[in-house]
Design a protein around this motif. Structure first.
Motif, PDB file in Angstrom:
ATOM      1  N   LEU A   1       0.832  -1.205   0.000  1.00 46.12           N
ATOM      2  CA  LEU A   1       0.000   0.000   0.000  1.00 46.12           C
ATOM      3  C   LEU A   1       0.866   1.254   0.000  1.00 46.12           C
ATOM      4  CD1 LEU A   1      -2.545   1.685   0.303  1.00 46.12           C
ATOM      5  CD2 LEU A   1      -2.537   1.166   2.756  1.00 46.12           C
ATOM      6  N   LEU A   2       1.813   1.348   0.938  1.00 47.28           N
ATOM      7  CA  LEU A   2       2.665   2.531   0.999  1.00 47.28           C
ATOM      8  C   LEU A   2       3.518   2.663  -0.263  1.00 47.28           C
ATOM      9  CD1 LEU A   2       3.872   2.456   4.727  1.00 47.28           C
ATOM     10  CD2 LEU A   2       2.024   3.811   3.731  1.00 47.28           C
ATOM     11  N   GLY A   3       3.959   1.533  -0.798  1.00 49.27           N
ATOM     12  CA  GLY A   3       4.755   1.565  -2.024  1.00 49.27           C
ATOM     13  C   GLY A   3       3.961   2.083  -3.206  1.00 49.27           C
ATOM     14  N   MET A   4       2.696   1.679  -3.336  1.00 51.72           N
ATOM     15  CA  MET A   4       1.872   2.167  -4.429  1.00 51.72           C
ATOM     16  C   MET A   4       1.578   3.652  -4.275  1.00 51.72           C
ATOM     17  SD  MET A   4       1.723  -0.339  -6.394  1.00 51.72           S
ATOM     18  CE  MET A   4       0.591   0.283  -7.615  1.00 51.72           C
ATOM     19  N   MET A   5       1.428   4.113  -3.038  1.00 50.72           N
ATOM     20  CA  MET A   5       1.245   5.544  -2.805  1.00 50.72           C
ATOM     21  C   MET A   5       2.490   6.318  -3.240  1.00 50.72           C
ATOM     22  SD  MET A   5      -0.675   5.315   0.901  1.00 50.72           S
ATOM     23  CE  MET A   5      -0.548   7.083   1.255  1.00 50.72           C
ATOM     24  N   CYS A   6       3.657   5.847  -2.810  1.00 52.85           N
ATOM     25  CA  CYS A   6       4.901   6.516  -3.194  1.00 52.85           C
ATOM     26  C   CYS A   6       5.139   6.450  -4.703  1.00 52.85           C
ATOM     27  CB  CYS A   6       6.084   5.884  -2.470  1.00 52.85           C
ATOM     28  SG  CYS A   6       6.181   6.277  -0.709  1.00 52.85           S
ATOM     29  N   ALA A   7       4.651   5.386  -5.338  1.00 55.95           N
ATOM     30  CA  ALA A   7       4.919   5.180  -6.766  1.00 55.95           C
ATOM     31  C   ALA A   7       3.991   5.971  -7.669  1.00 55.95           C
ATOM     32  CB  ALA A   7       4.806   3.689  -7.100  1.00 55.95           C
ATOM     33  N   LEU A   8       2.931   6.566  -7.139  1.00 59.44           N
ATOM     34  CA  LEU A   8       1.966   7.248  -8.002  1.00 59.44           C
ATOM     35  C   LEU A   8       2.619   8.293  -8.905  1.00 59.44           C
ATOM     36  CD1 LEU A   8      -0.925   7.663  -8.950  1.00 59.44           C
ATOM     37  CD2 LEU A   8      -1.285   9.201  -7.000  1.00 59.44           C
ATOM     38  N   PRO A   9       3.468   9.207  -8.387  1.00 57.79           N
ATOM     39  CA  PRO A   9       4.112  10.152  -9.302  1.00 57.79           C
ATOM     40  C   PRO A   9       5.007   9.463 -10.327  1.00 57.79           C
ATOM     41  CG  PRO A   9       4.230  10.951  -7.043  1.00 57.79           C
ATOM     42  CD  PRO A   9       3.762   9.523  -6.967  1.00 57.79           C
ATOM     43  N   ALA A  10       5.762   8.441  -9.899  1.00 57.84           N
ATOM     44  CA  ALA A  10       6.645   7.746 -10.834  1.00 57.84           C
ATOM     45  C   ALA A  10       5.846   7.069 -11.940  1.00 57.84           C
ATOM     46  CB  ALA A  10       7.496   6.720 -10.088  1.00 57.84           C
ATOM     47  N   ILE A  11       4.751   6.421 -11.566  1.00 61.39           N
ATOM     48  CA  ILE A  11       3.904   5.783 -12.569  1.00 61.39           C
ATOM     49  C   ILE A  11       3.317   6.819 -13.507  1.00 61.39           C
ATOM     50  CG2 ILE A  11       1.726   4.525 -12.882  1.00 61.39           C
ATOM     51  CD1 ILE A  11       2.427   2.966 -10.327  1.00 61.39           C
ATOM     52  N   SER A  12       2.938   7.974 -12.969  1.00 59.05           N
ATOM     53  CA  SER A  12       2.355   9.035 -13.793  1.00 59.05           C
ATOM     54  C   SER A  12       3.339   9.540 -14.841  1.00 59.05           C
ATOM     55  CB  SER A  12       1.897  10.208 -12.913  1.00 59.05           C
ATOM     56  OG  SER A  12       0.878   9.802 -12.034  1.00 59.05           O
ATOM     57  N   ASN A  13       4.625   9.420 -14.578  1.00 57.56           N
ATOM     58  CA  ASN A  13       5.639   9.791 -15.567  1.00 57.56           C
ATOM     59  C   ASN A  13       6.060   8.618 -16.436  1.00 57.56           C
ATOM     60  OD1 ASN A  13       6.084  12.553 -15.528  1.00 57.56           O
ATOM     61  ND2 ASN A  13       7.608  12.472 -13.909  1.00 57.56           N
ATOM     62  N   ASP A  14       6.324   7.468 -15.811  1.00 58.82           N
ATOM     63  CA  ASP A  14       6.924   6.354 -16.552  1.00 58.82           C
ATOM     64  C   ASP A  14       5.971   5.730 -17.565  1.00 58.82           C
ATOM     65  OD1 ASP A  14       9.275   6.698 -15.214  1.00 58.82           O
ATOM     66  OD2 ASP A  14       8.880   5.178 -13.694  1.00 58.82           O
ATOM     67  N   ILE A  15       4.692   5.668 -17.229  1.00 58.29           N
ATOM     68  CA  ILE A  15       3.741   5.058 -18.167  1.00 58.29           C
ATOM     69  C   ILE A  15       3.568   5.937 -19.405  1.00 58.29           C
ATOM     70  CG2 ILE A  15       1.631   6.121 -17.263  1.00 58.29           C
ATOM     71  CD1 ILE A  15       0.274   3.380 -17.539  1.00 58.29           C
ATOM     72  N   TYR A  16       3.861   7.213 -19.240  1.00 58.05           N
ATOM     73  CA  TYR A  16       3.701   8.209 -20.303  1.00 58.05           C
ATOM     74  C   TYR A  16       4.987   8.385 -21.111  1.00 58.05           C
ATOM     75  CZ  TYR A  16       3.465  13.219 -21.747  1.00 58.05           C
ATOM     76  OH  TYR A  16       3.524  14.411 -22.417  1.00 58.05           O
ATOM     77  N   LEU A  17       6.084   7.877 -20.569  1.00 58.33           N
ATOM     78  CA  LEU A  17       7.408   8.120 -21.140  1.00 58.33           C
ATOM     79  C   LEU A  17       7.535   7.702 -22.607  1.00 58.33           C
ATOM     80  CD1 LEU A  17      10.234   9.152 -20.396  1.00 58.33           C
ATOM     81  CD2 LEU A  17      10.777   6.845 -19.617  1.00 58.33           C
ATOM     82  N   PRO A  18       7.125   6.482 -23.015  1.00 53.34           N
ATOM     83  CA  PRO A  18       7.296   6.105 -24.422  1.00 53.34           C
ATOM     84  C   PRO A  18       6.487   6.963 -25.387  1.00 53.34           C
ATOM     85  CG  PRO A  18       6.885   4.177 -23.050  1.00 53.34           C
ATOM     86  CD  PRO A  18       6.586   5.369 -22.207  1.00 53.34           C
ATOM     87  N   SER A  19       5.503   7.701 -24.874  1.00 48.07           N
ATOM     88  CA  SER A  19       4.646   8.518 -25.734  1.00 48.07           C
ATOM     89  C   SER A  19       5.223   9.884 -26.051  1.00 48.07           C
ATOM     90  CB  SER A  19       3.266   8.711 -25.071  1.00 48.07           C
ATOM     91  OG  SER A  19       2.625   7.480 -24.836  1.00 48.07           O
ATOM     92  N   LEU A  20       6.354  10.253 -25.424  1.00 50.60           N
ATOM     93  CA  LEU A  20       6.871  11.611 -25.607  1.00 50.60           C
ATOM     94  C   LEU A  20       7.089  11.985 -27.074  1.00 50.60           C
ATOM     95  CD1 LEU A  20       9.409  12.133 -22.656  1.00 50.60           C
ATOM     96  CD2 LEU A  20       7.217  13.267 -23.010  1.00 50.60           C
ATOM     97  N   PRO A  21       7.769  11.153 -27.874  1.00 49.79           N
ATOM     98  CA  PRO A  21       7.923  11.532 -29.286  1.00 49.79           C
ATOM     99  C   PRO A  21       6.574  11.696 -30.005  1.00 49.79           C
ATOM    100  CG  PRO A  21       9.490   9.807 -28.708  1.00 49.79           C
ATOM    101  CD  PRO A  21       8.529   9.927 -27.544  1.00 49.79           C
ATOM    102  N   GLU A  22       5.603  10.822 -29.693  1.00 49.71           N
ATOM    103  CA  GLU A  22       4.287  10.920 -30.329  1.00 49.71           C
ATOM    104  C   GLU A  22       3.549  12.179 -29.883  1.00 49.71           C
ATOM    105  OE1 GLU A  22       0.029   8.511 -30.642  1.00 49.71           O
ATOM    106  OE2 GLU A  22       1.705   7.648 -29.525  1.00 49.71           O
ATOM    107  N   VAL A  23       3.678  12.537 -28.598  1.00 48.14           N
ATOM    108  CA  VAL A  23       3.060  13.760 -28.093  1.00 48.14           C
ATOM    109  C   VAL A  23       3.621  14.966 -28.834  1.00 48.14           C
ATOM    110  CG1 VAL A  23       2.896  15.293 -26.083  1.00 48.14           C
ATOM    111  CG2 VAL A  23       2.508  12.839 -25.808  1.00 48.14           C
ATOM    112  N   ALA A  24       4.938  14.995 -29.015  1.00 44.36           N
ATOM    113  CA  ALA A  24       5.562  16.112 -29.728  1.00 44.36           C
ATOM    114  C   ALA A  24       5.026  16.217 -31.150  1.00 44.36           C
ATOM    115  CB  ALA A  24       7.080  15.948 -29.737  1.00 44.36           C
ATOM    116  N   ARG A  25       4.874  15.085 -31.830  1.00 43.35           N
ATOM    117  CA  ARG A  25       4.358  15.112 -33.207  1.00 43.35           C
ATOM    118  C   ARG A  25       2.885  15.497 -33.244  1.00 43.35           C
ATOM    119  NH1 ARG A  25       7.538  10.360 -33.489  1.00 43.35           N
ATOM    120  NH2 ARG A  25       5.683   9.092 -33.108  1.00 43.35           N
ATOM    121  N   ASP A  26       2.089  14.887 -32.361  1.00 40.65           N
ATOM    122  CA  ASP A  26       0.635  15.100 -32.399  1.00 40.65           C
ATOM    123  C   ASP A  26       0.257  16.534 -32.043  1.00 40.65           C
ATOM    124  OD1 ASP A  26      -2.070  14.227 -32.708  1.00 40.65           O
ATOM    125  OD2 ASP A  26      -2.244  14.157 -30.524  1.00 40.65           O
ATOM    126  N   LEU A  27       0.957  17.111 -31.079  1.00 48.61           N
ATOM    127  CA  LEU A  27       0.640  18.480 -30.643  1.00 48.61           C
ATOM    128  C   LEU A  27       1.467  19.527 -31.380  1.00 48.61           C
ATOM    129  CD1 LEU A  27       0.241  17.968 -26.777  1.00 48.61           C
ATOM    130  CD2 LEU A  27      -1.529  17.975 -28.548  1.00 48.61           C
TER     131      LEU A  27
END
Length: 408
Positions: free
Chosen positions: A20-46
């Motif tokens: 439980l505490l680990g998932m709480m601490c991981a929320l910001p990391a997950i919010s960045n890491d799950i989005y990480l592979p999309s960065l090049p696509e975000v740059a192109r799309d926007l």
């Protein structure tokens, strides 16, 4: 005044509590890491640049820095449960709004808000740890949390890449909203209130400022609070720079990148677990004063390989793995030592540590892009962060002086 008094052992953490505490601490990391592979696509799309796309990562970290400074004192006043339940609920809302943006400016603004609100999970988790544990016990628990937090770099980019590949990068934020909803339910049902009413601090802004004043006057606390941020800056330089270095610079596919990201995540987790075992026998400060020079030497080696190209990509990846394996030694120990000095305002102390970490990471993470976005730029930023951490330890703490085995 700093206090080293250990709280009563009212709870022996089991696997579910750590999860439980680990998932709480991981929320910001997950919010960045799950989005990480999309960065090049975000740059192109926007229709924006790689640097602007990277700013959507930094924006969340800077929002998290402010969020922790606000939410930490609130958790000292209202208890631990209410701030995290409100914060995670608003994280869900901002995640869904990120899925419908039409421009990078709007996405950056929403990511600031997302970071602000999901900071509640991290700061409350750290305060809960200090409510019950100090010193080596706290350091060991924080290191165990890294086993859970490390799942983010192991799986989040792969999951994010699969989601983005099937449904587009916007669907990644929908997934983040669903994860937030699941976390909210678990916190509502399982998170205990560790700060009873009689230990809560009354007062509003004035009380919060007094607490921050107490912390900032403690030079050793400030030094210890800075070190996790500098350690995380080494990691974030890699996290933000690696998609462009490895995919665009070395031609790796998104699948190959996700696999390498997972392998490096194993190094992060392994380092944290070695630290958790080591801290049973070695004082946390002794670990820090050995690890930081080693980390600087490894980052310098990485920079040399990036400049000369010796050994090509395989040697670069091996050295990068070694650098990342050292990242999770210093932050748990420094955080635990800092928290042990001010248990009476644990939420505020956790906020300073977390805000400092997020601020340093947010400022440092776009630097590799600004310096050229290649392997040399990424490694140079890592060297700078590692050198700064060692200087803080040497100049602002007694770690390298006579009697430097101090633990408080």
């Amino acid at each position: 005044m700093p206090t080293d008094a250990a709280p009563a052992r009212t709870y022996r953490p089991d696997a579910r509590y750590v999860l439980l505490l680990g998932m709480m601490c991981a929320l910001p990391a997950i919010s960045n890491d799950i989005y990480l592979p999309s960065l090049p696509e975000v740059a192109r799309d926007l229709g924006t640049s790689a640097t602007a796309a990277q700013l959507t990562m930094s924006a969340m970290m800077l929002g998290g820095a402010v969020g922790q400074l606000v939410i930490g004192p609130l958790s000292d006043r209202f208890g631990r449960r209410l701030p995290v339940l409100v914060g995670v609920a608003l994280h869900i809302v901002t995640s869904l709004l990120c899925a419908v943006v039409t421009g990078v400016e709007m996405l950056i603004a929403l990511r600031v808000l997302q970071g602000f609100f999901n900071a509640s999970a991290t700061v409350v988790a750290m305060a809960v740890i200090r409510d019950r544990f100090v010193g080596a016990d706290a350091s060991r628990l924080i290191s165990r949390l890294m086993l859970v937090i490390g799942i983010a770099p192991l799986f989040a980019p792969s999951v994010g890449g699969l989601i983005a590949g099937e449904f587009g990068w916007r669907a990644v934020f929908v997934a983040l909203g669903l994860f937030g909803a699941a976390l909210w339910v678990v916190c509502w049902r399982r998170l205990p209130e560790t700060l009873p009413a009689e230990r809560r601090r009354d007062g509003g802004l004035r009380a919060a400022l007094r607490g921050y004043g107490t912390l900032l006057r403690d030079r050793h606390f400030v030094a210890l609070a800075i070190m996790p941020g500098l350690g995380n800056a080494v990691l974030m330089s890699y996290v933000v720079g690696s998609p462009f270095v490895l995919q665009e610079g070395f031609g790796l596919t998104s699948h190959q990148f996700s696999l390498l990201f997972a392998l490096n995540g194993i190094g992060l987790v392994a380092g944290a677990q070695v630290n958790a075992a080591l801290v049973r026998r070695v004082a946390p400060i002794r670990i820090i004063r050995v690890v930081l020079p080693v980390s600087l030497a490894l980052t310098l080696g990485l920079l040399g390989i990036a400049i000369t190209g010796v050994g090509g990509l395989p040697v670069l990846l091996v050295m990068l793995w070694l650098v990342l394996a050292m990242v999770n030694f210093a932050p748990p120990n420094a955080s635990a030592l800092a928290l042990s000095r001010h248990g009476e305002i644990a939420g505020t102390a956790a906020a300073v540590i977390g805000a400092t970490q997020a601020t340093i990471s947010g400022v440092v993470s776009p630097l590799s892009g600004l310096l050229g976005g290649d392997a040399v730029a990424m490694a140079a930023v890592m060297v700078g962060a590692a050198a700064a951490a060692l200087l803080v330890l040497a100049l602002a703490t007694p770690a390298y002086r006579r009697g430097g085995g101090w633990t408080g």
